[in-house]
Design a protein around this motif. Structure first.
Motif, PDB file in Angstrom:
ATOM      1  N   ASP B  73     -17.914 -14.444 -34.145  1.00 56.87           N
ATOM      2  CA  ASP B  73     -18.408 -15.000 -32.882  1.00 56.87           C
ATOM      3  C   ASP B  73     -19.705 -14.261 -32.539  1.00 56.87           C
ATOM      4  O   ASP B  73     -20.180 -13.452 -33.322  1.00 56.87           O
ATOM      5  CB  ASP B  73     -17.353 -14.896 -31.783  1.00 56.87           C
ATOM      6  N   ALA B 262     -12.645  -6.265 -23.230  1.00 56.51           N
ATOM      7  CA  ALA B 262     -12.604  -7.668 -22.849  1.00 56.51           C
ATOM      8  C   ALA B 262     -11.189  -8.121 -22.547  1.00 56.51           C
ATOM      9  O   ALA B 262     -10.987  -9.110 -21.846  1.00 56.51           O
ATOM     10  CB  ALA B 262     -13.205  -8.529 -23.961  1.00 56.51           C
ATOM     11  N   CYS B 263     -10.175  -7.375 -23.071  1.00 60.77           N
ATOM     12  CA  CYS B 263      -8.789  -7.774 -22.836  1.00 60.77           C
ATOM     13  C   CYS B 263      -8.199  -7.110 -21.601  1.00 60.77           C
ATOM     14  O   CYS B 263      -7.229  -7.593 -21.028  1.00 60.77           O
ATOM     15  CB  CYS B 263      -7.904  -7.362 -24.015  1.00 60.77           C
ATOM     16  N   ASN B 265      -7.315  -5.911 -17.965  1.00 60.54           N
ATOM     17  CA  ASN B 265      -7.527  -6.508 -16.654  1.00 60.54           C
ATOM     18  C   ASN B 265      -7.055  -5.687 -15.461  1.00 60.54           C
ATOM     19  O   ASN B 265      -7.849  -5.443 -14.565  1.00 60.54           O
ATOM     20  CB  ASN B 265      -6.990  -7.938 -16.564  1.00 60.54           C
ATOM     21  N   ALA B 500     -21.653 -12.914 -21.865  1.00 62.93           N
ATOM     22  CA  ALA B 500     -20.984 -14.010 -21.167  1.00 62.93           C
ATOM     23  C   ALA B 500     -19.795 -14.538 -21.956  1.00 62.93           C
ATOM     24  O   ALA B 500     -18.715 -14.746 -21.402  1.00 62.93           O
ATOM     25  CB  ALA B 500     -21.981 -15.135 -20.900  1.00 62.93           C
ATOM     26  N   THR B 501     -19.970 -14.753 -23.275  1.00 59.84           N
ATOM     27  CA  THR B 501     -18.860 -15.319 -24.041  1.00 59.84           C
ATOM     28  C   THR B 501     -17.760 -14.295 -24.263  1.00 59.84           C
ATOM     29  O   THR B 501     -16.589 -14.628 -24.224  1.00 59.84           O
ATOM     30  CB  THR B 501     -19.335 -15.834 -25.411  1.00 59.84           C
ATOM     31  N   THR B 502     -18.131 -13.014 -24.478  1.00 60.57           N
ATOM     32  CA  THR B 502     -17.087 -12.031 -24.741  1.00 60.57           C
ATOM     33  C   THR B 502     -16.263 -11.753 -23.497  1.00 60.57           C
ATOM     34  O   THR B 502     -15.054 -11.562 -23.575  1.00 60.57           O
ATOM     35  CB  THR B 502     -17.710 -10.710 -25.213  1.00 60.57           C
ATOM     36  N   PHE B 503     -16.903 -11.708 -22.335  1.00 64.15           N
ATOM     37  CA  PHE B 503     -16.185 -11.357 -21.123  1.00 64.15           C
ATOM     38  C   PHE B 503     -15.907 -12.554 -20.240  1.00 64.15           C
ATOM     39  O   PHE B 503     -15.521 -12.401 -19.082  1.00 64.15           O
ATOM     40  CB  PHE B 503     -16.973 -10.290 -20.346  1.00 64.15           C
ATOM     41  N   HIS B 504     -16.095 -13.732 -20.774  1.00 64.74           N
ATOM     42  CA  HIS B 504     -15.737 -14.979 -20.073  1.00 64.74           C
ATOM     43  C   HIS B 504     -16.400 -15.053 -18.707  1.00 64.74           C
ATOM     44  O   HIS B 504     -15.744 -15.180 -17.677  1.00 64.74           O
ATOM     45  CB  HIS B 504     -14.221 -15.107 -19.933  1.00 64.74           C
ATOM     46  N   LEU B 505     -17.721 -14.897 -18.701  1.00 69.90           N
ATOM     47  CA  LEU B 505     -18.466 -14.958 -17.446  1.00 69.90           C
ATOM     48  C   LEU B 505     -19.385 -16.157 -17.474  1.00 69.90           C
ATOM     49  O   LEU B 505     -19.657 -16.715 -18.524  1.00 69.90           O
ATOM     50  CB  LEU B 505     -19.330 -13.705 -17.271  1.00 69.90           C
ATOM     51  N   ASP B 506     -19.917 -16.461 -16.330  1.00 69.99           N
ATOM     52  CA  ASP B 506     -20.881 -17.541 -16.251  1.00 69.99           C
ATOM     53  C   ASP B 506     -22.222 -16.924 -15.881  1.00 69.99           C
ATOM     54  O   ASP B 506     -22.394 -16.394 -14.787  1.00 69.99           O
ATOM     55  CB  ASP B 506     -20.424 -18.534 -15.177  1.00 69.99           C
TER      56      ASP B 506
END
Lengths: 300, 662
Positions: B73, B262-263, B265, B500-506
């Motif tokens: 990725d 990234a995992c 929380n 953005a893609t690794t941490f699911h951000l916009d």
């Protein structure tokens, strides 16, 4: 553009005013207040002598130092206008660009292979690293106070509140004056008039420069004074003032700053060299205090 | 789809290195490396531009339920390109030394070296591309073993072997912690893949497992106090190996830390704070000890430790941003950390290549014996200057850009101040400033003492410019350093997309327009270059008109000055080391003169760097060895006793299971 031109005008008479103030305090007539720039003009036309030990670093360092300060001048706004360049975070760029100039002056000093310049370079590197936190934290306090991270944003929004702005402004001015004295190698950390090498910092670092390079270095120190003076003057502007008032205010504040520098130079004795780190760290603690004062003001 | 199969198939090409004669081994290794670089770089660039993840299954299927596959990725693609650049420049550098080693070593030794280099490279690529814990552990182990064999290249010396073995032990302690981490994941969620890792962090408290992984990866990333293997290892490793280790291998642990972060929380705040504190200590203590070192490789080793601290600081700040919901801090912190990984690989390779050039020409790495190399090695010294300016994080080069991002994150957090956040910002800012300031001190010292001034020993007098491959190896990272520094807008959009893609951000949700910052930096860098050129031209014209003379350096009338009056590295560092005494760990061996001593006797003055942390670790290790040596009473050397041991063991197992105890 106007701000840049005004800074050049200020730099033109700034060192002269300092010299005149010091002379008047001693009861001397003093050199004319254009004398420093007459010296620079003379040096810019003189021939140079280079040491055989030096390399390309020694050739480019004064020019690079001069260019960094000119570039920093491009970033500063003037009285509600824009700097020629302005972007979010340019305060970081400003400080690090001055650091680039310092780096090259240090290695140019080491280039000569002389113990005098090595000593100046060593001290300059050490005190430079100690004064950075004070400057940055102060700028951080301003950024926190105004909610912007570019010089233009900070100074545009500084005079929004009333008494808190004056408080922060005065504290910031005091600290900036001290930081200017250190960055420009003035009392009480360094004495520009002593040429006893064991007690010098900046003067001994540029000892081997001559001719055009030495003229550039002296011009740069005048420009640096104008630069820091602009940092201080901008605190006191208000966007609502008309342009002519801002110009008059700017010039008179810089004049006052020059006189203050002259007074500090006349009446303060130079620190014992071993006490300098302590002194410079005191500035960092003052800036942390200002930071927390602004924090308390903002979270109230 | 063919990617993994091609990858696996080409691995067999390593055997070619063993088959060809001595003279061709280097060329064949370079060829194989270029083929792999082509394969992986094309795939990585495809992933970066298209934003799609590339997945392809491996040929061998040892696991019945889930066949392992290679997935690239955008984060993996970034690190794949980092590994490729570092390995390529490093092998090109080795070409400058190849002829000498081809004559000195036997064919099996050469094959072993080149095969292990390629294995290290392939193992690092695998680490970035696998998504399964078991294959990951195997690749990690191959990485450690291959680097160990490369490290003990100069195995004639006993010191080298000892350092290599200590390195191996450290790496296996790290592997142990990582293995424990993955085994815990296996036990709780039933699988070892990265998906199961994410599941674990989603279900259970994060801190314990994160600590386990942090220690394991922190050993390789050289966070304090896990860093004690690094200085000697970089001192003894051959330069091209040190470059790959410092540039690429260290970043593998940061890659995995990013994946784990990234995992994470629910306990992200504690984890972020831990990262920030450890990184600041690592950064400051690392660069202070760089000052007191006298071996130039050791200085660079400590500088690598400092930069590991900076990357860790970026990661910690990003995690804290994630925990507190501060989007700008999160994005800028992580982006700064990721970009700094690449920047550090570039300028550290450049600096190590410069050091290698010095070593090759002067045969000494002791900075107190160098000096005046700039006149004798003009290209190398100019490039080393570039590397030094970059490593201090000064504009207009690439080190500034990553530090600028971290500062941007810090300043943006000041917008809505709260007591806790501001204390954190203040502490991080002071830490980062101190690190930058001390780095400026260190590298002006290092460059000034090694390259400038007059030669301090005869070893320098004979130095010349290095051969072409070493120069080329230096120009490659130098070009990229300047490119990223002057035109960060070329790289930054990709870095932000990776975050953005690794941490699911916009990215569009970020309040501060980060991408608008970058064109002004390029413009002002060019303006700076323009002003410099104009003033330099005026100076040149004036000096041509008036004339320039050369003389000796002004010596205040003292004409007997030689090279000995110059500042040495230790004397330059003296005031800083005195200021940071507890961190610098410098020991002075000197008998002061008593007042009654009218006629002083001869004395020596010695300043040496002692690593008290390492001493305590060695003391603990030696103590445990002494204790464990008592166990040798069982090693009698007689087979009868060993058969008896096996029999006793079987009896024990029998009785324990008979009574249902196990």
């Amino acid at each position: 553009m106007l701000g840049f031109a005004l800074m050049l005008v200020v730099a033109f008479w700034f060192p002269g005013i300092i010299l005149q103030t010091k002379a008047k305090m001693c009861g001397r007539k003093g050199a004319g207040f254009l004398q420093p720039w007459k010296d620079v003009w003379k040096l810019l036309r003189k021939g140079s002598v280079y040491s055989r030990t030096t390399t390309f670093v020694f050739q480019i360092a004064p020019t690079l130092y001069f260019s960094t300060v000119v570039c920093c001048m491009l970033l500063l706004p003037f009285g509600g206008g824009d700097g020629i360049f302005s972007f979010s975070g340019d305060i970081v760029f400003f400080a690090y660009l001055l650091g680039l100039g310092r780096f090259f002056m240090i290695i140019a000093a080491l280039d000569t292979g002389s113990s005098f310049e090595g000593m100046g370079a060593n001290r300059e590197a050490f005190y430079g690293l100690l004064v950075e936190p004070a400057f940055f934290i102060l700028l951080g306090s301003f950024a926190m106070f105004t909610g912007h991270t570019s010089f233009q944003g900070i100074y545009d929004h500084f005079a929004v509140n009333d008494y808190s702005a004056i408080l922060v402004g005065i504290l910031g001015t005091y600290l900036l004056i001290q930081i200017t004295m250190i960055e420009n190698s003035r009392m009480p950390v360094d004495d520009p008039t002593t040429h006893l090498e064991l007690t010098m910092i900046h003067e001994v670092m540029v000892l081997d420069n001559s001719g055009f390079d030495l003229g550039l270095i002296q011009a740069t120190s005048a420009l640096k004074f104008a630069l820091f003076g602009t940092l201080i003057s901008n605190i006191f502007f208000d966007q609502s003032y008309p342009l002519w008032l801002n110009i008059v205010l700017f010039l008179s504040l810089q004049l006052a700053f020059a006189i203050v520098v002259g007074l500090l130079e006349s009446f303060k004795a130079r620190n014992k060299m071993s006490k300098n780190p302590q002194f410079i760290l005191t500035l960092s603690s003052i800036s942390i205090l200002i930071f927390f004062a602004v924090l308390v003001l903002m979270t109230k | 789809m063919l990617f993994a199969q091609l990858f696996q198939g080409l691995t067999l090409a390593l055997g070619l290195v063993l088959l060809v004669p001595k003279q061709l081994k280097y060329a064949v290794s370079v060829g194989i490396l270029i083929v792999f670089i082509g394969l992986t770089a094309v795939e990585a660039v495809k992933v970066i531009f298209s934003g799609q993840v590339s997945e392809s299954p491996l040929l061998f299927n040892l696991w019945s339920d889930q066949p392992p596959f290679l997935a690239i990725d955008s984060l993996s693609a970034f690190f794949v390109l980092l590994i490729n650049i570092t390995a390529l420049s490093s092998l090109i550098y080795a070409g400058g030394r190849a002829k000498r080693y081809t004559n000195k070593l036997t064919a099996p030794e050469l094959s072993l070296h080149y095969v292990c280099f390629l294995l290290l490279y392939l193992a690092m690529l695998l680490v970035t591309m696998v998504r399964d814990g078991l294959v990951f552990l195997m690749a990690w182990e191959v990485m450690s073993l291959a680097s160990f064999i490369l490290l003990i290249f100069d195995k004639g010396k006993a010191e080298v072997l000892k350092t290599g073995l200590r390195y191996l032990v450290y790496m296996h302690v790290g592997l142990l912690f990582i293995m424990i981490g993955f085994l815990v994941v296996q036990r709780e969620t039933g699988g070892m893949s990265f998906v199961h890792l994410a599941q674990y962090f989603a279900q259970r408290p994060d801190l314990g497992l994160f600590l386990c992984f942090f220690v394991g990866f922190g050993i390789k990333a050289s966070f304090m106090p896990l860093h004690t293997w690094a200085p000697e290892t970089y001192q003894t490793a051959p330069i091209h190996v040190a470059v790959v280790m410092a540039g690429a291998m260290k970043k593998m642990s940061f890659y995995m830390l990013i994946r784990i972060l990234a995992c994470v929380n629910d306990q992200a705040l504690e984890i972020g704070l831990l990262l920030v504190v450890v990184s600041l200590i690592t950064g400051i203590a690392g660069i202070v000890q760089a000052n007191s070192s006298v071996d130039i490789r050791r200085k660079l080793a400590y500088s690598s430790i400092e930069h590991a601290g900076i990357i860790g600081l970026g990661l910690g700040l990003g995690t804290i941003g994630m925990a507190t919901g501060s989007k700008s801090l999160e994005i800028l912190g992580y982006a700064g950390a990721i970009l700094h990984s690449l920047n550090h690989a570039l300028f550290k390779s450049l600096l190590f290549f410069g050091v290698g050039a010095i070593l090759q020409q002067t045969a000494t790495a002791n900075i107190e014996k160098l000096g005046g190399l700039a006149k004798r090695m003009p290209h190398t010294s100019a490039l080393f200057l570039l590397g030094s300016v970059a490593v201090c994080g000064l504009p207009p080069l690439n080190g500034f850009i990553s530090e600028f991002l971290v500062y941007g994150g810090l300043f943006n957090t000041l917008q809505n101040p709260s007591m806790n956040k501001t204390v954190l910002v203040l502490g991080s800012m002071i830490g980062l400033l101190l690190i930058g300031g001390i780095a400026l001190f260190t590298f002006s010292q290092m460059y000034g003492v090694a390259f400038l001034g007059s030669p301090r020993s005869a070893a320098v007098e004979a130095a010349k410019e290095v051969p072409f491959p070493i120069l080329l190896a230096q120009y490659i990272p130098a070009a990229l350093i300047v490119l990223i520094g002057v035109a960060p807008g070329l790289v930054m959009p990709f870095v932000f997309r990776i975050v953005a893609t690794t941490f699911h951000l916009d990215i569009a949700a970020v309040p501060v327009p980060v991408l608008d910052l970058l064109p002004p930096i390029s413009v002002i860098s060019l303006v700076f270059a323009l002003i410099f050129s104009v003033v330099y031209l005026l100076r040149h014209l004036q000096q041509k008109a008036v004339g320039v003379t050369t003389k000796e350096t002004w010596g205040c009338g003292y004409t007997g000055a030689g090279a000995r009056v110059q500042y040495t590295s230790t004397s330059f560092a003296a005031n800083l080391v005195g200021f940071f005494k507890p961190l610098a760990q410098v020991q002075t061996v000197y008998k002061t003169m008593a007042e009654e001593e009218i006629f002083p006797t001869a004395r020596t003055y010695q300043v040496q760097q002692v690593n008290r942390l390492e001493r305590s670790i060695n003391w603990a290790a030696n103590g445990s060895v002494k204790f464990l040596k008592r166990g040798t009473v069982f090693q009698t050397g007689r087979v009868q006793h060993y058969v008896m041991y096996a029999f006793i063991f079987m009896l024990l197992i029998f009785f324990l299971s008979f009574f249902d105890l196990i």
